[in-house]
Design an enzyme around this catalytic site. Structure first.
Site, PDB file in Angstrom:
ATOM      1  CG  ASN A  37     -43.692  26.107  11.055  1.00 50.39           C
ATOM      2  OD1 ASN A  37     -44.240  25.090  10.639  1.00 50.39           O
ATOM      3  ND2 ASN A  37     -42.509  26.086  11.657  1.00 50.39           N
ATOM      4  CG  HIS A 122     -30.081  27.526  13.617  1.00 56.02           C
ATOM      5  ND1 HIS A 122     -31.400  27.395  13.996  1.00 56.02           N
ATOM      6  CD2 HIS A 122     -29.961  28.776  13.124  1.00 56.02           C
ATOM      7  CE1 HIS A 122     -32.049  28.534  13.730  1.00 56.02           C
ATOM      8  NE2 HIS A 122     -31.186  29.369  13.199  1.00 56.02           N
ATOM      9  NE  ARG A 147     -30.585  29.367  17.287  1.00 49.16           N
ATOM     10  CZ  ARG A 147     -31.860  28.985  17.165  1.00 49.16           C
ATOM     11  NH1 ARG A 147     -32.801  29.888  16.988  1.00 49.16           N
ATOM     12  NH2 ARG A 147     -32.184  27.714  17.209  1.00 49.16           N
ATOM     13  CE1 TYR A 159     -37.073  27.261  19.225  1.00 45.88           C
ATOM     14  CE2 TYR A 159     -35.123  28.408  20.030  1.00 45.88           C
ATOM     15  CZ  TYR A 159     -36.032  28.152  19.018  1.00 45.88           C
ATOM     16  OH  TYR A 159     -35.888  28.762  17.806  1.00 45.88           O
ATOM     17  CG  ASP A 210     -34.280  32.135  19.796  1.00 49.07           C
ATOM     18  OD1 ASP A 210     -34.869  32.955  20.529  1.00 49.07           O
ATOM     19  OD2 ASP A 210     -34.821  31.580  18.816  1.00 49.07           O
ATOM     20  CG  HIS A 212     -38.178  30.346  20.817  1.00 48.46           C
ATOM     21  ND1 HIS A 212     -39.349  29.631  20.806  1.00 48.46           N
ATOM     22  CD2 HIS A 212     -37.903  30.619  19.519  1.00 48.46           C
ATOM     23  CE1 HIS A 212     -39.765  29.468  19.564  1.00 48.46           C
ATOM     24  NE2 HIS A 212     -38.905  30.056  18.760  1.00 48.46           N
ATOM     25  CD  GLU A 236     -33.648  34.863  17.487  1.00 52.65           C
ATOM     26  OE1 GLU A 236     -34.683  34.428  16.931  1.00 52.65           O
ATOM     27  OE2 GLU A 236     -32.511  34.426  17.256  1.00 52.65           O
ATOM     28  CD  GLU A 262     -38.382  34.000  15.414  1.00 54.66           C
ATOM     29  OE1 GLU A 262     -38.985  32.942  15.594  1.00 54.66           O
ATOM     30  OE2 GLU A 262     -37.150  34.077  15.359  1.00 54.66           O
ATOM     31  NE  ARG A 283     -34.553  37.002  15.133  1.00 56.89           N
ATOM     32  CZ  ARG A 283     -34.224  36.132  14.168  1.00 56.89           C
ATOM     33  NH1 ARG A 283     -33.219  36.398  13.346  1.00 56.89           N
ATOM     34  NH2 ARG A 283     -34.900  35.002  14.037  1.00 56.89           N
ATOM     35  CG  HIS A 312     -37.357  33.994  11.233  1.00 57.20           C
ATOM     36  ND1 HIS A 312     -36.797  33.161  12.181  1.00 57.20           N
ATOM     37  CD2 HIS A 312     -38.360  33.281  10.646  1.00 57.20           C
ATOM     38  CE1 HIS A 312     -37.427  32.002  12.171  1.00 57.20           C
ATOM     39  NE2 HIS A 312     -38.378  32.046  11.248  1.00 57.20           N
ATOM     40  CG  ASP A 316     -40.327  29.356   9.855  1.00 58.94           C
ATOM     41  OD1 ASP A 316     -39.135  29.634   9.621  1.00 58.94           O
ATOM     42  OD2 ASP A 316     -41.040  30.054  10.604  1.00 58.94           O
ATOM     43  CD  GLU A 339     -32.875  32.132  12.023  1.00 58.60           C
ATOM     44  OE1 GLU A 339     -32.925  31.151  12.781  1.00 58.60           O
ATOM     45  OE2 GLU A 339     -33.775  33.001  11.973  1.00 58.60           O
ATOM     46  CD1 TRP A 402     -42.112  24.988  22.116  1.00 59.22           C
ATOM     47  CD2 TRP A 402     -42.121  26.273  20.298  1.00 59.22           C
ATOM     48  NE1 TRP A 402     -41.225  24.435  21.230  1.00 59.22           N
ATOM     49  CE2 TRP A 402     -41.209  25.230  20.083  1.00 59.22           C
ATOM     50  CE3 TRP A 402     -42.283  27.221  19.281  1.00 59.22           C
ATOM     51  CZ2 TRP A 402     -40.471  25.084  18.909  1.00 59.22           C
ATOM     52  CZ3 TRP A 402     -41.553  27.077  18.121  1.00 59.22           C
ATOM     53  CH2 TRP A 402     -40.659  26.027  17.938  1.00 59.22           C
TER      54      TRP A 402
END
Length: 402
Positions: A37, A122, A147, A159, A210, A212, A236, A262, A283, A312, A316, A339, A402
């Protein structure tokens, strides 16, 4: 039997995908996913200039040898570009071998360990009330695990809050868009979301969240501790894992289950986390970690320490990876969860597949191979569009994860 041709197909049916197609001199072909991605063309270049020329003339049945050739034969090893290229080759070769055998891929791995694969969706919203409603919609669709992400007051574009309810694409601009972050605001707000979710829906469904990579180890431990009363399935990516020992501090202070991996590329990224039992779920993905051949080794190591898989599965990853993952999930003894962010109708049309959703689970198909193909004529109607993932900054302008 020899590899006669291999080529890369890049398309953008709503988001960019990189697909490798390997053809043999006996008319059998296989396809693999190489999508990275925001960095798709880097993988395309590596495949076309450094991998495909080395494949022509090789026996596609020698999957292990080809994997070792591409990994050990490259002095500059590992990394997301190299391992995605290897993964695409590996999955395409497994697809070919399963088609030659006339079997679904899971049979070559040893057969199914389960009849279906539990997945999580999600749910997100701009505020707590909207997220609670979104979780309810997933429950109504039959999901057993969801999630939950919510907007946080004072944080720009928090996020996980997307523009779509069933699927969305975070790589949203020709150059990186800027989002915000404030750890204290998140720590004050996220527990309120899960308190409301449990008050509304009780404890019969699995809830996930998550982080992230946004929190320091101490902050991550604090969040995990605050979420304990709400019995999350997992927390996560709660802190960056480049320093695997960072998870020791988190583990010492919370019993909330931890998941990570991931963005991992090899077993070495996860080795210490697994051996020291610092995580509960790994993951790592088929496309990110060099294909089925290498992910099997990660899963086998994890099984020794009662760590389960939780691959994951955002958009993407193309349907090629999702279909292959479901064969892997159906086989792997230490499966935890998968996921599942649904692809757009355009993507599903470009990548016809035989897996299906049913009662909160995905079920892999029984056709020979991994059960996913690519419609090249339709793919050609969706040319590549450059798109970057966002970046994040703190309120004072400092760059953040991010």
């Amino acid at each position: 039997m020899k590899i006669q041709d291999a080529r890369v197909i890049v398309c953008c049916p709503g988001r960019n995908f990189v697909t490798l197609k390997i053809e043999t001199d006996q008319g059998v072909y296989g396809i693999g996913d190489a999508t990275l991605n925001g960095r798709e063309l880097a993988v395309v270049s590596y495949l076309e200039d450094h991998v495909i020329p080395c494949l022509i003339g090789k026996d596609p049945r020698r999957i292990e040898d080809i994997w070792q050739y591409l990994y050990r034969g490259a002095y500059w090893r590992r990394g997301p570009v190299t391992m995605r290229a290897i993964a695409a080759v590996d999955v395409a070769l497994w697809d070919i071998k399963a088609k030659m055998a006339g079997m679904p891929l899971h049979q070559l791995l040893g057969g199914k360990s389960r009849d279906r694969v539990m997945v999580y969706g999600h749910a997100n919203g701009s505020d707590i009330a909207e997220t609670v409603d979104a979780v309810g919609q997933y429950i109504d669709m039959g999901y057993k695990a969801i999630r939950a992400q919510t907007g946080v007051p004072g944080i720009k574009d928090a996020y996980g809050v997307g523009r779509g309810k069933l699927y969305y694409e975070p790589a949203d601009a020709d150059l990186p868009s800027h989002t915000g972050w404030d750890t204290r605001k998140a720590l004050n707000h996220v527990p309120k979301l899960f308190e409301k979710l449990r008050d509304t829906y009780g404890f019969d469904h699995h809830l996930l969240h998550d982080g992230h990579h946004r929190y320091t180890p101490q902050e991550a431990a604090n969040l995990g501790k605050m979420l304990e009363p709400f019995q999350l399935f997992w927390l996560e990516d709660v802190t960056p894992a480049e320093n695997q020992e960072a998870f020791k501090l988190v583990r010492q202070h919370t019993v909330t289950p931890l998941a990570v991996g991931e963005i991992f590329n090899t077993i070495w990224d996860a080795k210490d986390l697994i051996e020291n039992q610092l995580i509960d779920y790994i993951r790592t993905t088929i496309v990110g970690a060099g294909g089925i051949t290498h992910l099997r080794r990660i899963a086998d190591l994890a099984a020794l320490y009662q760590v389960r898989t939780g691959c994951h599965g955002a958009t993407d990853l193309s349907p090629v990876t999702m279909g292959t993952a479901l064969h892997f999930d159906s086989w792997v003894p230490n499966f935890g969860i998968q996921e599942y962010m649904r692809h757009s109708a355009e993507t599903d049309a470009v990548f016809p597949h035989d897996y299906r959703f049913e009662d909160g689970h995905l079920i892999c198909g029984e056709s020979a191979g991994h059960g996913v193909d690519i419609d090249e004529k339709l793919a050609a109607k969706y040319p590549y569009k450059r798109a970057f993932l966002p970046v994040a900054r703190l309120e004072d302008g400092t760059m953040w994860n991010w």
